[in-house]
Design an enzyme around this catalytic site. Structure first.
Site, PDB file in Angstrom:
ATOM      1  N   ASP A   1     -62.041 -17.225  -1.398  1.00  0.00           N
ATOM      2  CA  ASP A   1     -63.349 -18.987  -1.875  1.00  0.00           C
ATOM      3  C   ASP A   1     -63.891 -18.847  -3.208  1.00  0.00           C
ATOM      4  OD1 ASP A   1     -65.088 -16.481  -1.893  1.00  0.00           O
ATOM      5  OD2 ASP A   1     -66.288 -16.803  -0.055  1.00  0.00           O
TER       6      ASP A   1
ATOM      7  N   ASN B   1     -76.578 -14.256   6.900  1.00  0.00           N
ATOM      8  CA  ASN B   1     -76.777 -16.087   7.947  1.00  0.00           C
ATOM      9  C   ASN B   1     -75.062 -15.432   8.848  1.00  0.00           C
ATOM     10  OD1 ASN B   1     -74.920 -16.551   6.577  1.00  0.00           O
ATOM     11  ND2 ASN B   1     -75.776 -18.700   5.667  1.00  0.00           N
TER      12      ASN B   1
ATOM     13  N   HIS C   1     -72.292 -15.416   8.070  1.00  0.00           N
ATOM     14  CA  HIS C   1     -70.528 -16.420   7.055  1.00  0.00           C
ATOM     15  C   HIS C   1     -69.749 -14.883   6.545  1.00  0.00           C
ATOM     16  CE1 HIS C   1     -72.769 -16.319   3.088  1.00  0.00           C
ATOM     17  NE2 HIS C   1     -71.455 -15.668   3.041  1.00  0.00           N
TER      18      HIS C   1
ATOM     19  N   GLU D   1     -70.543 -20.792   6.733  1.00  0.00           N
ATOM     20  CA  GLU D   1     -71.115 -21.127   7.706  1.00  0.00           C
ATOM     21  C   GLU D   1     -71.669 -21.196   8.821  1.00  0.00           C
ATOM     22  OE1 GLU D   1     -73.043 -19.506   4.996  1.00  0.00           O
ATOM     23  OE2 GLU D   1     -73.523 -20.970   3.312  1.00  0.00           O
TER      24      GLU D   1
HETATM   25  C1  GLP Z   1     -70.977 -15.084  -0.246  1.00  0.00           C
HETATM   26  C2  GLP Z   1     -69.621 -15.224  -0.342  1.00  0.00           C
HETATM   27  C3  GLP Z   1     -69.081 -14.339   0.868  1.00  0.00           C
HETATM   28  C4  GLP Z   1     -69.786 -13.203   0.709  1.00  0.00           C
HETATM   29  C5  GLP Z   1     -70.566 -13.004   1.326  1.00  0.00           C
HETATM   30  C6  GLP Z   1     -71.862 -11.761   1.248  1.00  0.00           C
HETATM   31  O1  GLP Z   1     -71.668 -16.322  -0.449  1.00  0.00           O
HETATM   32  N1  GLP Z   1     -68.897 -16.099  -0.318  1.00  0.00           N
HETATM   33  O2  GLP Z   1     -67.923 -14.204   0.120  1.00  0.00           O
HETATM   34  O3  GLP Z   1     -69.318 -11.621   1.370  1.00  0.00           O
HETATM   35  O4  GLP Z   1     -71.549 -13.954   0.922  1.00  0.00           O
HETATM   36  O5  GLP Z   1     -72.121 -11.872  -0.494  1.00  0.00           O
HETATM   37  P1  GLP Z   1     -72.689  -9.988  -0.677  1.00  0.00           P
HETATM   38  O6  GLP Z   1     -71.903  -8.718  -1.134  1.00  0.00           O
HETATM   39  O7  GLP Z   1     -73.437 -10.218  -2.328  1.00  0.00           O
HETATM   40  O8  GLP Z   1     -74.213  -9.801  -0.110  1.00  0.00           O
END
Ligand code: GLP
Length: 264
Positions: A67, A136, A138, A143
């Site tokens: 993404d 949340n 995702h 989302e």
């Molecule tokens: C982000 C990304 C995800 C990631 C998630 C967790 O928004 N879009 O691909 O896995 O949130 O991020 P983190 O590892 O910083 O908690």
């Protein structure tokens, strides 16, 4: 879903890097789906270390990033494209043409999404999709409410994701409200999925993913449908799993079987 609980973040990163290194050694031209965020930083550092110290070569590996934000130039330090270069691509022998990034800086976003799906198909599909999870529930930028059959597309980010990602931006006015992301359906087509989660702030999302009902309100729960999905957790992320003792028993029993097979 296979659940592996490790004592800490370093052990999670190490275990995930071993999984990837084994795949690359078995299949040097494998196709990896790669996540961003804080969680995989140690995992990427471990891959870089294995490249430098153990000769792990990425020279034939093909990657697809999960993404990115929409509206940020690809060289903006908070873009996921810059993140991938900073944490992995600039430090290993990967061929830049083999690293596919979701470019959210153009006008023709539906064209970008269609070409991305086509590029994944042309590469023969993703062998191993590595994932993180949002608090949340995702995965990527899918989302809550995302169709479990969704494909690569544009998504509006939730307030909780904006809040979680805000620390990467010096100027909060620059924080994009939209993301471009592989769909849940795209992720589920990978031959294997490996989701990493660290810390107690992920514990509820992890429980819903592993032990809750399959629902679009927790997009990560779709991994329950996948025939080869594994999650590697530290103690904090595993702390709210109701069956965590059972998952440990399963892993110990598997370990005994593997060792017995090795000595037979
Ligand atoms: C982000 C990304 C995800 C990631 C998630 C967790 O928004 N879009 O691909 O896995 O949130 O991020 P983190 O590892 O910083 O908690």
């Amino acid at each position: 879903m296979r659940v592996i609980i490790e004592p800490d973040a370093a052990a999670v990163s190490n275990r995930a890097a071993t999984r990837v290194a084994d795949l690359i050694r078995r299949s040097p031209a494998c196709v990896l789906g790669l996540p961003t965020g804080r969680t995989p930083l140690g995992f990427y550092a471990e891959l870089v270390r294995r490249h430098r110290e153990k000769g792990l070569s990425f020279s034939q590996v093909v990657t697809f990033s999960l993404d990115d934000y929409i509206g940020l130039p690809p060289h903006h330090s908070a873009s996921w494209a810059a993140y991938m270069r900073r944490n992995l691509f600039d430090h290993v022998d990967i061929v830049p043409a083999n690293t596919h990034l979701l470019e959210g800086g153009t006008e023709d976003l539906s064209g970008v999404c269609e070409s991305y799906e086509a590029a994944i198909r042309k590469a023969g599909g993703i062998d191993l999709q590595i994932l993180g999870i949002g608090p949340n529930g995702h995965i990527a930028f899918n989302e809550p409410g995302s169709s479990l059959g969704s494909r690569t597309r544009v998504k509006t980010l939730t307030p909780e994701t904006l809040e979680a990602n805000a620390p990467s931006f010096e100027d909060l006015d620059e924080l994009p409200r939209l993301g471009i992301t592989m769909g849940v359906g795209t992720v589920l087509e990978a031959r294997s999925c490996l989701l990493l989660a660290l810390g107690e702030e992920k514990a509820l999302a992890v429980r819903e993913m592993v032990e809750g009902p399959i629902t679009a309100q927790v997009p990560a729960s779709a991994l329950q449908l996948h025939p080869d999905a594994t999650t590697i957790l530290d103690e904090g992320a595993a702390s709210r799993l109701l069956r965590r003792h059972y998952y440990r028993d399963v892993e110990e029993a598997q370990g005994r079987l593997t060792r017995a097979a090795g000595t037979a």
